[in-house]
Design a protein around this motif. Structure first.
Motif, PDB file in Angstrom:
ATOM      1  N   MET A   1       1.040  -3.010  -5.960  1.00 32.61           N
ATOM      2  CA  MET A   1       1.558  -4.282  -5.391  1.00 32.61           C
ATOM      3  C   MET A   1       1.843  -4.088  -3.903  1.00 32.61           C
ATOM      4  O   MET A   1       2.602  -3.215  -3.496  1.00 32.61           O
ATOM      5  CB  MET A   1       2.855  -4.588  -6.153  1.00 32.61           C
ATOM      6  CG  MET A   1       3.390  -5.991  -5.997  1.00 32.61           C
ATOM      7  SD  MET A   1       2.410  -7.273  -6.715  1.00 32.61           S
ATOM      8  CE  MET A   1       3.299  -8.682  -6.117  1.00 32.61           C
ATOM      9  N   PRO A   2       1.191  -4.876  -3.034  1.00 37.54           N
ATOM     10  CA  PRO A   2       1.469  -4.727  -1.592  1.00 37.54           C
ATOM     11  C   PRO A   2       2.882  -5.213  -1.269  1.00 37.54           C
ATOM     12  O   PRO A   2       3.475  -5.949  -2.047  1.00 37.54           O
ATOM     13  CB  PRO A   2       0.422  -5.625  -0.936  1.00 37.54           C
ATOM     14  CG  PRO A   2       0.038  -6.605  -1.999  1.00 37.54           C
ATOM     15  CD  PRO A   2       0.271  -5.949  -3.325  1.00 37.54           C
ATOM     16  N   GLU A   3       3.375  -4.786  -0.090  1.00 33.38           N
ATOM     17  CA  GLU A   3       4.750  -5.150   0.265  1.00 33.38           C
ATOM     18  C   GLU A   3       4.917  -6.655   0.415  1.00 33.38           C
ATOM     19  O   GLU A   3       5.835  -7.253  -0.121  1.00 33.38           O
ATOM     20  CB  GLU A   3       5.149  -4.463   1.564  1.00 33.38           C
ATOM     21  CG  GLU A   3       5.685  -3.066   1.306  1.00 33.38           C
ATOM     22  CD  GLU A   3       5.955  -2.340   2.589  1.00 33.38           C
ATOM     23  OE1 GLU A   3       6.537  -2.963   3.497  1.00 33.38           O
ATOM     24  OE2 GLU A   3       5.563  -1.173   2.683  1.00 33.38           O
ATOM     25  N   VAL A   4       3.959  -7.253   1.187  1.00 28.84           N
ATOM     26  CA  VAL A   4       3.986  -8.708   1.311  1.00 28.84           C
ATOM     27  C   VAL A   4       2.937  -9.244   0.355  1.00 28.84           C
ATOM     28  O   VAL A   4       1.810  -8.764   0.329  1.00 28.84           O
ATOM     29  CB  VAL A   4       3.626  -9.137   2.747  1.00 28.84           C
ATOM     30  CG1 VAL A   4       3.788 -10.640   2.885  1.00 28.84           C
ATOM     31  CG2 VAL A   4       4.481  -8.393   3.743  1.00 28.84           C
ATOM     32  N   PHE A   5       3.325 -10.237  -0.399  1.00 29.97           N
ATOM     33  CA  PHE A   5       2.380 -10.818  -1.333  1.00 29.97           C
ATOM     34  C   PHE A   5       1.356 -11.643  -0.567  1.00 29.97           C
ATOM     35  O   PHE A   5       1.703 -12.522   0.227  1.00 29.97           O
ATOM     36  CB  PHE A   5       3.145 -11.687  -2.335  1.00 29.97           C
ATOM     37  CG  PHE A   5       2.265 -12.599  -3.131  1.00 29.97           C
ATOM     38  CD1 PHE A   5       1.216 -12.098  -3.898  1.00 29.97           C
ATOM     39  CD2 PHE A   5       2.479 -13.978  -3.109  1.00 29.97           C
ATOM     40  CE1 PHE A   5       0.402 -12.946  -4.628  1.00 29.97           C
ATOM     41  CE2 PHE A   5       1.664 -14.827  -3.832  1.00 29.97           C
ATOM     42  CZ  PHE A   5       0.625 -14.316  -4.595  1.00 29.97           C
ATOM     43  N   GLU A   6       0.083 -11.327  -0.749  1.00 32.11           N
ATOM     44  CA  GLU A   6      -0.982 -12.068  -0.065  1.00 32.11           C
ATOM     45  C   GLU A   6      -1.663 -13.005  -1.053  1.00 32.11           C
ATOM     46  O   GLU A   6      -2.524 -12.587  -1.832  1.00 32.11           O
ATOM     47  CB  GLU A   6      -2.027 -11.099   0.525  1.00 32.11           C
ATOM     48  CG  GLU A   6      -1.542 -10.318   1.733  1.00 32.11           C
ATOM     49  CD  GLU A   6      -1.219 -11.202   2.944  1.00 32.11           C
ATOM     50  OE1 GLU A   6      -1.619 -12.375   2.971  1.00 32.11           O
ATOM     51  OE2 GLU A   6      -0.533 -10.685   3.851  1.00 32.11           O
ATOM     52  N   PRO A   7      -1.285 -14.282  -1.064  1.00 33.72           N
ATOM     53  CA  PRO A   7      -1.895 -15.197  -2.022  1.00 33.72           C
ATOM     54  C   PRO A   7      -3.364 -15.444  -1.697  1.00 33.72           C
ATOM     55  O   PRO A   7      -3.766 -15.378  -0.533  1.00 33.72           O
ATOM     56  CB  PRO A   7      -1.087 -16.486  -1.834  1.00 33.72           C
ATOM     57  CG  PRO A   7      -0.532 -16.397  -0.464  1.00 33.72           C
ATOM     58  CD  PRO A   7      -0.327 -14.945  -0.173  1.00 33.72           C
ATOM     59  N   LYS A   8      -4.145 -15.683  -2.716  1.00 24.00           N
ATOM     60  CA  LYS A   8      -5.552 -16.006  -2.486  1.00 24.00           C
ATOM     61  C   LYS A   8      -5.745 -17.491  -2.770  1.00 24.00           C
ATOM     62  O   LYS A   8      -5.383 -17.982  -3.828  1.00 24.00           O
ATOM     63  CB  LYS A   8      -6.437 -15.158  -3.389  1.00 24.00           C
ATOM     64  CG  LYS A   8      -7.826 -14.948  -2.798  1.00 24.00           C
ATOM     65  CD  LYS A   8      -8.663 -14.046  -3.655  1.00 24.00           C
ATOM     66  CE  LYS A   8      -8.965 -12.728  -2.971  1.00 24.00           C
ATOM     67  NZ  LYS A   8     -10.010 -11.968  -3.692  1.00 24.00           N
ATOM     68  N   ILE A   9      -6.299 -18.178  -1.772  1.00 21.45           N
ATOM     69  CA  ILE A   9      -6.470 -19.630  -1.886  1.00 21.45           C
ATOM     70  C   ILE A   9      -7.955 -19.959  -1.964  1.00 21.45           C
ATOM     71  O   ILE A   9      -8.738 -19.483  -1.143  1.00 21.45           O
ATOM     72  CB  ILE A   9      -5.860 -20.348  -0.665  1.00 21.45           C
ATOM     73  CG1 ILE A   9      -4.362 -20.048  -0.576  1.00 21.45           C
ATOM     74  CG2 ILE A   9      -6.110 -21.849  -0.737  1.00 21.45           C
ATOM     75  CD1 ILE A   9      -3.731 -20.455   0.732  1.00 21.45           C
ATOM     76  N   VAL A  10      -8.337 -20.741  -2.968  1.00 21.63           N
ATOM     77  CA  VAL A  10      -9.705 -21.251  -3.012  1.00 21.63           C
ATOM     78  C   VAL A  10      -9.672 -22.637  -2.364  1.00 21.63           C
ATOM     79  O   VAL A  10      -8.892 -23.498  -2.768  1.00 21.63           O
ATOM     80  CB  VAL A  10     -10.225 -21.343  -4.451  1.00 21.63           C
ATOM     81  CG1 VAL A  10     -11.608 -21.973  -4.470  1.00 21.63           C
ATOM     82  CG2 VAL A  10     -10.280 -19.947  -5.070  1.00 21.63           C
ATOM     83  N   ALA A  11     -10.504 -22.806  -1.326  1.00 21.64           N
ATOM     84  CA  ALA A  11     -10.476 -24.063  -0.573  1.00 21.64           C
ATOM     85  C   ALA A  11     -11.813 -24.776  -0.720  1.00 21.64           C
ATOM     86  O   ALA A  11     -12.859 -24.175  -0.488  1.00 21.64           O
ATOM     87  CB  ALA A  11     -10.177 -23.788   0.895  1.00 21.64           C
TER      88      ALA A  11
END
Lengths: 142, 302, 664
Positions: A1-11
């Motif tokens: 788990m990375p320190e900052v959560f990096e959300p993945k967005i489908v656009a």
């Protein structure tokens, strides 16, 4: 788990307004969060609710639909159709336990490169605050 | 007709040099079926020197007033003083724009067991009269013919800048429109938003008085027989130093400096004392002539 | 298709775009990751894929490596999709077996972190690789181009475009809203920097338009509706009536003399409101066509019905005037359209601190253009409203330009026209002229030299934005003057400069109905309302609507030489279309799988083009491939999934989603 959560967005961006706005953000070197992955469709009216559900099912943290401003649709009124469809879809997503902030419809014209940045950055920020989606599958893994 | 009720934040001037403003404001609102309910336990808005010395502390003063307004259930808070108006608006604006200001305000209010900064709408009487009461209604309420001369409407600097909500930033005209609706002719006054000297009359006195002098001179040059103001500080500055200016320049203006509420209140039938018209310093002769102690029968011409 | 038969074999090509992509995206590792993706048999990265040698890589690999799918990761498909499709087709593969990945505009130019950028590129590449495997061979259809052209707007841009096309033998409809062509240029006196007379160079072109066999000129008319598509536009034009028949009027103008009004009484728009006209008038002596207009708002006959109708008597047996004429609607067919609708000047009242509309001697530059014009309201005399000749004049630059409170852009022409007006005013009156400027911008042929000439003519230049114009006099020398207050940023002083006349150099802005016009022609425009060109450098007169081209200030502020150059370019683009005879269309139409269609009719009302018909007998929906524009709205709405869309099939998009999220 990375320190900052990096959300993945489908656009899903329409070919005539929002995709061009994202291109304009590029040519104007408007830096923004790298979390969104753009799928080009001809019109926001092409976005089938199934695409959105499929993206969530496959683990997207957020789904963004970008279309022309009301009245400016290249195909006259496809964005209105998208708008109506989205209202229904929102209720469905809610019932499925997917938070409201994870799904957005935005009007971004071809001239609004700056707005691509604002919308994506804002969405990333909100999704970060929300954290990863809690899915049964993930729980088992963890 | 049921009276519209607004929260009312007088600020210190209304109890000091600007007492005539409060008197005339309350009279005028009463004549128009608007009621003002004074904020309980209000304090200083934090204007002038406080704002320069410690902006953050000044914000807290205004924030406290807004929090009490919210707690008292007021949706709208009317404040007649331009400095109070600006301070209240400024803390709202800054708290929205800068998270650190918002945080500081929130913490301090919590320590005083007050609700966090809220969405109470800050309003100035000029804008209340212009938007909530239609000009036609004011016209219909006029009971006295105006026998006085032309008036220069002077808006001062703080009412419209920077927010431009009370009137147009560059060219405010609402006071002119209101006075004209009350039957009072106004002059085109190019310096309507120029500085009155503010607190400079107290600190660097010659500079403050010089600014006053420019305003008075230009108003007279434009044919105005009086100046109407919306701000207690503007009124005081222009009113109080005319004798001094006369001593220095030899120019005797003796120009009445009135609150716009006094003039409107008169046209709408208010009496001399309830409008605080007896309190003015300069232009006494003109005032006695325009606002006679015994105006006789109310003329009805509408 | 034999080329697509058998196993899917994908070639992945990653472009460095010099350092544009490679500096941010790790192209080597991206190529390495391509190797792990399904069906990828060739993976390469190259400095400039769009170059000939770059395209050669693809052209050679297709036969040599037996590739049947191509993925190009480079710039936006809006820029180079056609380039790479052509390369694919040149190697004998159907061009629609190509998919592009936008790793420049959407990645390297907007992200900074190399790792994040590369990871995003991998996701998008994976999506494309998965998608392209599902691609099918498609055929483009060709639509014929109607050879007639519509030019909208009769300013110098429209005039030049129309004449260019007509001289090439094409038929042109020129539609102008005003009663005359000529536009803003007709109002100017001289043109910078050569100071040649605007009328002398414009009016011959206006007459040529009228005389040209190939031009149908409709003035006092407006385009109200546009249907169809490139090659075949149906255009509806509303033609207002002048109450004077163009075919019968000889242009003798005797009716003007005969009008009951001895003097003009109504605002003369052509003279920027500085003069008055009669109810029957022509805008200016050289107007084209030379046919008067009756203003029904002003004419006694229209207002009371009780006029002696002296104009009709004057017209005599020519019978050109009739109060019964009504507006007409014309329907025309054209293949391409040139939009040249021009600009409007900034309304100086929006900058109230400059006193326009308050002080009579504050003028806009357009008004001064009329004042210095020999055929203007003062016959070229520069005089104030009370007839005095100004001894001092202040010209305020950038009014409504370069200002966040009004318009942010530089209007490009104001510096030069201000210099021109300074020269003309000084020449006519000998007045002291002050220019108040932020920067002097003179980038153009002969422009800087003109500025030097003005400096030598002893015109004053004060660098600073004027704060306000008032009549507030501090001492007797200022009495009766207009006072400009300005911070002279070179001297470091706040100055008060009293003058007799103030000229506001108002900027150029889009016409107030620009957004409506934009919609009507299906173009795009910037937030402020200037129409957007397809590409700012490489397609400056094209729009995103095929067959619609731009000329002149409707696209952005520009001077006359640039406008004429652009109009010529727009005409050339239209000629290319017409002479090629036909155009290929994107095969992204929707179609129904009639076996699956349940006949629910959900799709029918969704189509704005009425391309879907319901076959009553079969109880099935069918989509007309010629009228479908390919938006895909019906596809998304079809409950049974029987409507599909070429190039945007459901499976292709599902593959993209899968590709993006595989390692999510």
């Amino acid at each position: 788990m990375p320190e900052v959560f990096e959300p993945k967005i489908v656009a899903f961006f329409c070919n005539w307004c929002t995709y061009l706005a994202a291109d304009l953000a590029g040519t104007s070197r408007i830096k923004h969060a790298p979390n969104a992955r753009v799928i080009r469709v001809m019109c926001s009216g092409r976005v089938d609710p199934q695409f959105v559900l499929d993206a969530f099912a496959k683990g997207a943290d957020g789904v963004l639909i970008g279309g022309c401003h009301p009245g400016d649709c290249h195909y006259q009124e496809g964005n209105y159709k998208a708008l109506r469809r989205v209202a229904l879809l929102r209720r469905l997503l809610k019932q499925m336990g997917i938070e409201e902030e994870r799904f957005r419809l935005e009007w971004i014209s071809a001239a609004e490169g700056e707005r691509v940045k604002t919308v994506i950055n804002d969405m990333v920020e909100k999704l970060r605050a929300l954290g990863p989606r809690v899915q049964p599958v993930r729980k088992e893994v963890a | 007709m049921t009276a519209a009720t607004y929260g009312y934040y007088p600020g210190c001037s209304m109890r000091g040099t600007g007492i005539a403003y409060e008197e005339s404001l309350l009279t005028l609102f009463h004549l128009l079926d608007l009621s003002l309910e004074e904020l309980r336990d209000w304090n200083c808005c934090g204007a002038t020197s406080y704002m320069c010395i410690d902006e953050n502390l000044a914000f807290l003063l205004s924030a406290r007033n807004l929090a009490i307004a919210h707690q008292s259930g007021f949706r709208e808070l009317v404040t007649p003083c331009s400095a109070c108006y600006l301070c209240l608006r400024k803390v709202q604006e800054y708290a929205q724009r800068y998270p650190q200001v918002a945080e500081r305000v929130r913490e301090s209010l919590a320590a005083a067991s007050l609700p966090a900064l809220n969405s109470v709408k800050v309003r100035h009487p000029l804008e209340v009269l212009f938007t909530d009461v239609e000009l036609d209604r004011i016209r219909s309420k006029v009971v006295r013919h105006w026998h006085g001369g032309r008036v220069a409407c002077y808006y001062g600097c703080q009412l419209v800048r920077p927010y431009g909500e009370a009137d147009n930033v560059h060219n405010p005209t609402r006071m002119d429109q209101l006075l004209q609706a009350a039957g009072v002719p106004t002059v085109e006054f190019a310096l309507k938003t120029k500085c009155c000297g503010g607190s400079l009359t107290g600190t660097i006195h010659p500079v403050g008085v010089r600014l006053n002098y420019i305003l008075l001179k230009e108003a007279v040059r434009k044919g105005a027989k009086a100046i109407a103001t919306v701000c207690p500080l503007c009124q005081y500055n222009l009113d109080a130093y005319q004798a001094e200016i006369r001593a220095e320049t030899g120019e005797a203006f003796d120009l009445p400096i009135l609150f716009f509420t006094q003039i409107m209140g008169w046209a709408l039938g208010g009496d001399l004392r309830s409008l605080g018209l007896h309190r003015a310093i300069s232009g006494r002769r003109t005032i006695d002539e325009w606002f006679p102690k015994h105006p006789g029968e109310v003329e009805s011409y509408v | 298709m034999s080329e697509a038969g058998g196993a899917v074999r994908i070639g992945v090509y990653i472009c460095h775009c010099g350092a544009n992509i490679a500096a941010t995206v790790d192209v080597k590792s991206l190529a390495a990751s391509a190797a792990t993706m399904p069906n990828v048999v060739v993976w390469r990265e190259y400095k400039y894929l769009c170059s000939d040698s770059g395209q050669d890589l693809i052209r050679q690999d297709i036969p040599n490596q037996r590739l049947n799918r191509i993925v190009v990761a480079s710039c936006s498909p809006h820029l180079h999709e056609q380039t790479f499709r052509a390369a694919v087709a040149a190697a004998g593969l159907n061009p629609f077996y190509l998919q592009m990945v936008n790793i420049r505009e959407h990645i390297s130019w907007v992200h900074e972190n190399r790792m994040e950028a590369t990871s995003k590129a991998q996701d998008l590449l994976r999506a494309a690789v998965r998608r392209v495997a599902r691609h099918e061979a498609l055929e483009r259809s060709r639509i014929p181009i109607h050879p007639d052209v519509l030019v909208v707007g009769g300013g110098i841009a429209g005039i030049h475009a129309a004449l260019t096309l007509a001289n090439a033998g094409k038929h042109v409809y020129l539609v102008e809203r005003q009663p005359t062509i000529g536009g803003h240029m007709a109002q100017f006196d001289k043109t910078f920097p050569t100071l040649d007379c605007a009328a002398c160079i414009l009016t011959p072109k206006m007459s040529a338009v009228k005389a040209h066999q190939k031009i149908t000129l409709w003035t006092y008319s407006e385009v109200v509706q546009v249907d169809g598509y490139v090659g075949s536009y149906q255009v509806t034009v509303k033609r207002r009536t002048r109450y004077v028949r163009e075919d019968l009027c000889t242009g003798c103008l005797e009716c003007l003399e005969a009008c009951l009004y001895q003097e003009g009484r109504f605002t003369d728009e052509f003279n920027a409101g500085l003069a008055s006209r009669k109810p029957i008038y022509i805008p200016f002596p050289q107007a084209v066509p030379q046919v008067p207009v009756i203003d029904p708002e002003a004419c006694i006959q229209f207002k009371s019905g009780k006029c002696k109708k002296t104009c009709i008597d004057a017209c005599g047996d020519r019978h050109a005037i009739s109060f019964q004429l009504e507006e007409k609607t014309e329907e025309i067919q054209v293949g391409s359209i040139i939009v040249a609708t021009g600009f409007q000047v900034f309304d100086a009242r929006r900058a109230p601190y400059y006193g326009y509309g308050v002080y009579p001697d504050v003028y806009t530059a357009l008004e001064v253009e009329r004042l210095v014009n020999a055929s203007g309201p003062t016959a070229g005399e520069v005089v104030l409203r009370d007839g005095r000749i100004p001894k001092t004049v202040g010209i305020v630059h950038c009014v409504g330009s370069r200002d966040e409170n009004t318009n942010r852009w530089c209007s490009r022409v104001c510096c030069m026209y201000s210099l021109k007006l300074a020269h003309l005013i000084k020449e006519r009156t000998g007045a002291e002229v002050f220019n108040f400027y932020i920067d002097i911008r003179t980038p153009g042929k002969g422009f800087e030299e003109f500025y030097q000439k003005l400096l030598n003519e002893k015109v004053h230049f004060i660098r600073g934005r004027v704060a306000e114009v008032t009549d507030w006099a501090l001492d007797p020398t200022e009495e009766g003057k207009l006072i400009l207050r300005v911070e002279d940023t070179l001297a470091g002083l706040v100055r008060r400069i009293p003058v007799d006349m103030v000229v506001l150099s108002v900027g150029l802005e889009p016409r107030s109905d620009a957004q409506d016009v934009c919609r009507m022609f299906n173009m795009t425009c910037s937030g402020e309302g200037f129409f957007t060109e397809r590409h700012p450098k490489l397609a400056p007169v094209n729009t995103f609507a095929d067959g619609v081209f731009l000329a002149g200030c409707c696209q952005g502020p520009k001077d006359i030489p640039d406008t004429v150059a652009q109009a010529g370019a727009a005409a050339a683009e239209a000629l290319v279309l017409i002479d090629s005879g036909s155009i290929e269309t994107e095969p992204n139409t929707a179609y129904t799988d009639e076996d699956v269609c349940s006949g629910c009719k959900t799709c029918i009302p969704l189509c704005p083009y009425h391309a879907i018909t319901f076959l009553e007998q079969e109880k099935k929906a069918r989509i007309n491939q010629a009228t479908c524009k390919g938006c895909g709205t019906c596809v998304a709405a079809c409950p049974s999934g029987s409507i599909r869309q070429h190039l945007f099939e459901d499976e292709q998009i599902f593959e993209e989603i899968e590709g993006i999220l595989t390692y999510a």
